[in-house]
Design a protein around this motif. Structure first.
Motif, PDB file in Angstrom:
ATOM      1  N   SER A   1       1.171  -1.334   0.009  1.00  0.00           N
ATOM      2  CA  SER A   1       0.012   0.299   0.006  1.00  0.00           C
ATOM      3  C   SER A   1       0.830   1.332   0.270  1.00  0.00           C
ATOM      4  CB  SER A   1      -1.073  -0.059   1.360  1.00  0.00           C
ATOM      5  OG  SER A   1      -0.311   0.008   2.616  1.00  0.00           O
ATOM      6  N   VAL A   2       2.183   1.034   0.674  1.00  0.00           N
ATOM      7  CA  VAL A   2       3.325   2.261   0.705  1.00  0.00           C
ATOM      8  C   VAL A   2       3.360   2.867  -0.539  1.00  0.00           C
ATOM      9  CG1 VAL A   2       4.734   3.358   1.140  1.00  0.00           C
ATOM     10  CG2 VAL A   2       3.533   2.530   3.606  1.00  0.00           C
ATOM     11  N   ILE A   3       3.660   1.697  -1.307  1.00  0.00           N
ATOM     12  CA  ILE A   3       4.295   1.237  -2.831  1.00  0.00           C
ATOM     13  C   ILE A   3       3.508   2.125  -3.451  1.00  0.00           C
ATOM     14  CG2 ILE A   3       4.938   0.319  -4.686  1.00  0.00           C
ATOM     15  CD1 ILE A   3       6.509  -1.861  -2.775  1.00  0.00           C
ATOM     16  N   TYR A   4       1.854   1.504  -3.939  1.00  0.00           N
ATOM     17  CA  TYR A   4       1.026   2.313  -4.454  1.00  0.00           C
ATOM     18  C   TYR A   4       0.561   3.220  -3.703  1.00  0.00           C
ATOM     19  CZ  TYR A   4      -3.717   2.877  -5.657  1.00  0.00           C
ATOM     20  OH  TYR A   4      -4.927   3.492  -6.151  1.00  0.00           O
ATOM     21  N   ALA A   5       0.893   4.041  -2.849  1.00  0.00           N
ATOM     22  CA  ALA A   5       0.725   5.321  -2.400  1.00  0.00           C
ATOM     23  C   ALA A   5       1.877   6.403  -2.848  1.00  0.00           C
ATOM     24  CB  ALA A   5       0.782   5.281  -0.895  1.00  0.00           C
ATOM     25  N   HIS A   6       2.820   6.291  -3.319  1.00  0.00           N
ATOM     26  CA  HIS A   6       3.942   6.880  -3.354  1.00  0.00           C
ATOM     27  C   HIS A   6       3.287   6.634  -5.430  1.00  0.00           C
ATOM     28  CE1 HIS A   6       6.404   6.170  -0.868  1.00  0.00           C
ATOM     29  NE2 HIS A   6       7.187   6.992  -0.475  1.00  0.00           N
ATOM     30  N   ILE A   7       3.435   5.968  -6.224  1.00  0.00           N
ATOM     31  CA  ILE A   7       3.138   5.870  -7.820  1.00  0.00           C
ATOM     32  C   ILE A   7       1.733   6.856  -7.574  1.00  0.00           C
ATOM     33  CG2 ILE A   7       2.257   4.118  -9.346  1.00  0.00           C
ATOM     34  CD1 ILE A   7       3.168   2.034  -8.656  1.00  0.00           C
ATOM     35  N   ILE A   8       0.796   6.637  -7.116  1.00  0.00           N
ATOM     36  CA  ILE A   8      -0.438   7.591  -7.019  1.00  0.00           C
ATOM     37  C   ILE A   8      -0.220   9.353  -6.509  1.00  0.00           C
ATOM     38  CG2 ILE A   8      -2.505   7.317  -6.175  1.00  0.00           C
ATOM     39  CD1 ILE A   8      -2.625   5.480  -8.075  1.00  0.00           C
ATOM     40  N   TRP A   9       0.512   8.938  -6.109  1.00  0.00           N
ATOM     41  CA  TRP A   9       0.652  10.225  -5.575  1.00  0.00           C
ATOM     42  C   TRP A   9       1.842  10.524  -6.920  1.00  0.00           C
ATOM     43  CZ3 TRP A   9       5.885  12.790  -4.351  1.00  0.00           C
ATOM     44  CH2 TRP A   9       5.959  14.234  -4.099  1.00  0.00           C
ATOM     45  N   ILE A  10       2.499  10.635  -7.200  1.00  0.00           N
ATOM     46  CA  ILE A  10       3.380  11.045  -8.329  1.00  0.00           C
ATOM     47  C   ILE A  10       2.261  11.167  -9.427  1.00  0.00           C
ATOM     48  CG2 ILE A  10       5.173  10.292  -9.965  1.00  0.00           C
ATOM     49  CD1 ILE A  10       6.577   8.470  -7.801  1.00  0.00           C
ATOM     50  N   VAL A  11       1.745  10.247 -10.111  1.00  0.00           N
ATOM     51  CA  VAL A  11       0.936  10.237 -11.364  1.00  0.00           C
ATOM     52  C   VAL A  11      -0.112  11.071 -10.413  1.00  0.00           C
ATOM     53  CG1 VAL A  11      -0.472   8.698 -12.187  1.00  0.00           C
ATOM     54  CG2 VAL A  11       1.909   7.319 -11.771  1.00  0.00           C
ATOM     55  N   GLU A  12      -0.978  11.349  -9.760  1.00  0.00           N
ATOM     56  CA  GLU A  12      -2.338  11.864 -10.135  1.00  0.00           C
ATOM     57  C   GLU A  12      -2.259  13.644  -9.235  1.00  0.00           C
ATOM     58  OE1 GLU A  12      -5.733  10.794  -9.628  1.00  0.00           O
ATOM     59  OE2 GLU A  12      -4.489   9.217 -11.051  1.00  0.00           O
ATOM     60  N   ARG A  13      -1.127  14.003  -8.793  1.00  0.00           N
ATOM     61  CA  ARG A  13      -1.220  15.048  -7.657  1.00  0.00           C
ATOM     62  C   ARG A  13      -0.885  16.568  -8.859  1.00  0.00           C
ATOM     63  NH1 ARG A  13       4.381  16.798  -6.999  1.00  0.00           N
ATOM     64  NH2 ARG A  13       6.073  15.850  -8.427  1.00  0.00           N
ATOM     65  N   HIS A  14      -0.631  16.180  -9.807  1.00  0.00           N
ATOM     66  CA  HIS A  14      -1.053  17.910 -10.819  1.00  0.00           C
ATOM     67  C   HIS A  14      -2.334  17.665 -11.015  1.00  0.00           C
ATOM     68  CE1 HIS A  14       2.550  18.676  -9.807  1.00  0.00           C
ATOM     69  NE2 HIS A  14       3.695  17.411 -10.636  1.00  0.00           N
ATOM     70  N   ASP A  15      -3.014  16.400 -11.521  1.00  0.00           N
ATOM     71  CA  ASP A  15      -4.144  16.397 -12.274  1.00  0.00           C
ATOM     72  C   ASP A  15      -5.457  15.931 -11.340  1.00  0.00           C
ATOM     73  OD1 ASP A  15      -3.179  16.385 -14.867  1.00  0.00           O
ATOM     74  OD2 ASP A  15      -2.614  14.877 -14.133  1.00  0.00           O
ATOM     75  N   ASN A  16      -5.605  15.925  -9.725  1.00  0.00           N
ATOM     76  CA  ASN A  16      -6.641  15.297  -8.707  1.00  0.00           C
ATOM     77  C   ASN A  16      -6.270  16.103  -7.917  1.00  0.00           C
ATOM     78  OD1 ASN A  16      -7.816  13.402  -7.309  1.00  0.00           O
ATOM     79  ND2 ASN A  16      -7.486  11.851  -8.408  1.00  0.00           N
ATOM     80  N   VAL A  17      -7.663  16.587  -7.993  1.00  0.00           N
ATOM     81  CA  VAL A  17      -7.125  17.812  -6.632  1.00  0.00           C
ATOM     82  C   VAL A  17      -7.629  17.162  -5.267  1.00  0.00           C
ATOM     83  CG1 VAL A  17      -9.058  19.731  -8.220  1.00  0.00           C
ATOM     84  CG2 VAL A  17     -10.377  17.859  -7.198  1.00  0.00           C
ATOM     85  N   MET A  18      -8.503  15.586  -5.644  1.00  0.00           N
ATOM     86  CA  MET A  18      -8.293  14.795  -3.835  1.00  0.00           C
ATOM     87  C   MET A  18      -6.426  14.321  -3.523  1.00  0.00           C
ATOM     88  SD  MET A  18     -11.837  12.729  -5.122  1.00  0.00           S
ATOM     89  CE  MET A  18     -10.758  12.445  -6.711  1.00  0.00           C
TER      90      MET A  18
END
Length: 653
Positions: A200-217
């Motif tokens: 889950s920590v690995i997934y969190a890092h990947i999602i944060w890198i991918v989504e942080r510029h496009d996802n207001v959540m």
């Protein structure tokens, strides 16, 4: 070579196992031998002439007398199967004497009277003219010195010596009972939850890198943003799915689908493993027994007892300084003396002790303690008629070998499990190895998670520290502007006008950069880095002309009001857009903020015009006229507490 083996534990159940070697002769002999054996072993067959003896006082669980039902125990069940194999062995030998001796039906068990002393004395009695037995069952150790008088079968069980002590159950308090529900689960469950956490920590890092510029959540700060991603991953893996956060990019959704499958596997593995960690299992280690006897050296100075003579030499062998072992007439007498306090330790065989203390009144009052020593093998005794080897000995040996290691191996294991505790086998060894390996792997994963948690927590704490500092700065500025928590733009500008008067020490109707910075530091901004640069940036964003030389910066009261209102409402560098990296996002947010500022300026302009008209400014030229919309004011006004406009000239003596 016999191509078929017929094994019958009783006349009601008979089964055949044939070993054929692709030989037509062997195949033809199968029905012939089957018919011959069935005719020889019929229900109305001849009784066996063998004299099989058993000690009447018994030795549980190997053998004991059951009132009205003869003898029972492990050795009796074993003998019933071995006897059927023995019939086949003597049939193959074609020895008429042995065939007549073995007979067709099980022989009766002849009890050895209890008045014949020790186990060795029972051997002499059974071998003498009174006994004249062929076999003797009584749970005997396979001892070298006994081989001078009799022969032994192959070993049937392995055991050793242990200490049995009187002990009371360890009390369980409420805290321990509560802890038993949350104790460390099985290694497989711990492994599953650690795998789930690190994935889950690995997934969190990947999602944060991918989504942080496009996802207001998903926030862009590492600490809070990573927590948002981790929360999304965990509620997805556990199939909770609150729906408060979700990926919006195609790549984020693909990664989430992969994570769903991995998360379902980890959660399923954890759930399956957790069911084995019941509360009763967790309490097993805590209940235990209280005793101060745990090592062989603890026997020194204690009162020792047993019910067989070999216990004394065995205790001396492991600890030479122990006192003499008192020998009692039976196992029950020895254990009753232990409960009564006449003995401190009973030296007993491990198998016999575990079986004996499993029932009342010993269950829960005595326990085995200390390491096992001096391993011993069990076997039954084969007599020597006329001091010569019994003619059945080699056949018995082969029958025993076939029972324990051959075609009836499954039957032998079933009998062992019926009479003894679960034996140690390869599966338990494998489980131990697996538990050890998982424990090491769990430690490594736990260390990795700890390092990530420390870094994560530090980043989050630093971010919250900055937020707290900014909140304190804003509160201090609100206090300086005399604004409440529900202030409006008019209240902010009114307070800014008052501050302008206080900070304008030389009364030149202008504030320079040094005066503004010094005053802000007095009102909670003392620890703000590069405060002068922040003021200039906010001034530029507020439409105030900023010169190239910082020391030449000046602002009038109107400009100062606009600057302070902006800082109070939005904060320095406008936290609403400070974390935005995409130009499109910044442009959109800044456009919305500019619209609010323009509407606020229009509202201020209308308020000033209305107040000017109410004071009679349209008929009285002496009342200064507010500046027109879009023009810089020619004279500075201050908003008094009575909401009236007065010029600086009117205040001058």
């Amino acid at each position: 070579r016999t191509p078929v083996l017929i094994c019958c534990r009783s006349f009601d159940s008979c089964r055949m196992r044939a070993h054929r070697r692709d030989s037509p002769v062997a195949a033809a002999l199968v029905p012939v031998l089957l018919t011959a054996l069935l005719l020889w072993g019929g229900v109305e067959g001849k009784k066996s002439k063998m004299r099989v003896l058993a000690c009447e006082r018994g030795y549980q669980p190997f053998i004991y007398a059951d009132t009205g039902q003869g003898f029972k125990g492990f050795e009796i069940d074993m003998w019933e199967s071995v006897f059927m194999l023995l019939k086949l062995e003597v049939l193959r030998s074609r020895d008429e004497y042995l065939i007549d001796l073995v007979g067709e039906e099980l022989p009766d068990i002849i009890p050895v009277p209890p008045g014949n002393g020790t186990w060795d004395e029972m051997i002499h009695w059974a071998a003498g003219p009174e006994g004249r037995g062929d076999l003797l069952f009584c749970g005997y150790y396979l001892q070298a010195y006994r081989a001078r008088w009799v022969d032994f079968s192959m070993p049937t069980m392995s055991s050793g010596y242990t200490m049995v002590v009187s002990a009371k159950p360890r009390p369980i308090d409420g805290a321990t009972l509560l802890a038993s529900t949350v104790q460390t689960p099985e290694p497989q469950a711990a492994f599953a939850i650690l795998i789930l956490l690190i994935m889950s920590v690995i997934y969190a890092h990947i999602i944060w890198i991918v989504e942080r510029h496009d996802n207001v959540m998903i926030r862009e700060w590492y600490g809070p943003g990573l927590f948002d991603s981790w929360w999304l991953g965990f509620v997805t893996a556990t199939t909770v799915g609150y729906g408060d956060k979700a990926p919006v990019t195609y790549l984020g959704r693909v990664v989430t689908v992969i994570w769903m499958l991995a998360g379902m596997y980890s959660v399923g593995l954890f759930s399956a493993s957790l069911t084995t960690g019941l509360v009763a299992d967790n309490l097993a280690d805590d209940v235990g027994f209280q005793s101060d006897i745990n090592q062989h050296s603890d026997m020194i100075g204690r009162k020792l007892g047993s019910y067989f003579g070999l216990a004394g030499p065995a205790a001396k062998a492991v600890e030479p300084l122990v006192d003499e072992v008192v020998i009692y007439g039976s196992q029950k007498e020895a254990y009753d003396a232990l409960l009564a306090g006449d003995l401190d330790i009973v030296v007993d065989d491990k198998i016999g002790a575990e079986f004996f203390i499993s029932g009342p009144p010993y269950r829960g009052n005595v326990t085995l303690t200390g390491p096992l020593w001096q391993p011993e093998d069990y076997a039954y005794i084969v007599m020597r008629p006329n001091e010569t080897e019994h003619p059945l000995l080699p056949h018995l040996y082969r029958a025993n070998l076939e029972f324990f290691r051959g075609l009836l191996r499954d039957d032998s294991q079933e009998i062992v499990q019926t009479w003894f505790e679960v034996p140690v086998d390869s599966s338990s060894v494998a489980a131990t190895v697996l538990a050890t390996s998982l424990a090491q792997l769990n430690t490594v994963i736990a260390v990795i998670l700890s390092v990530i948690a420390i870094a994560w927590g530090g980043s989050t704490a630093w971010h919250h520290r900055e937020l707290l500092v900014k909140s304190r700065e804003r509160d201090s500025l609100m206090q300086a502007l005399e604004c409440t928590s529900r202030f409006d733009r008019y209240q902010a500008k009114k307070g800014a006008a008052k501050l302008f008067e206080q900070w304008d020490k030389n009364h030149d109707e202008l504030l320079d950069l040094d005066e503004i910075v010094a005053a802000l530091k007095e009102h909670g901004f003392a620890k703000t880095k590069d405060l002068d640069l922040l003021v200039l940036k906010e001034a530029a964003k507020s439409g105030i002309n900023v010169p190239n030389i910082m020391s030449e910066f000046r602002c009038n009261q109107h400009q100062f009001q606009t600057l302070m209102s902006r800082v109070l409402i939005e904060g320095f560098e406008s936290e609403a857009v400070a974390t935005l990296d995409e130009p499109a996002q910044k442009s959109q947010v800044m456009q919305v903020l500019d619209e609010f500022r323009v509407k606020g300026d229009i509202l201020d302009y209308k308020i000033n015009r209305i107040e000017w008209m109410l004071r009679g400014g349209a008929e009285n030229d002496e009342i200064p006229k507010p500046h027109e919309w879009g023009q810089e004011p020619t004279k500075m006004y201050k908003v008094s507490r009575t909401r009236s406009f007065v010029t600086r000239a009117e205040e001058t003596p």
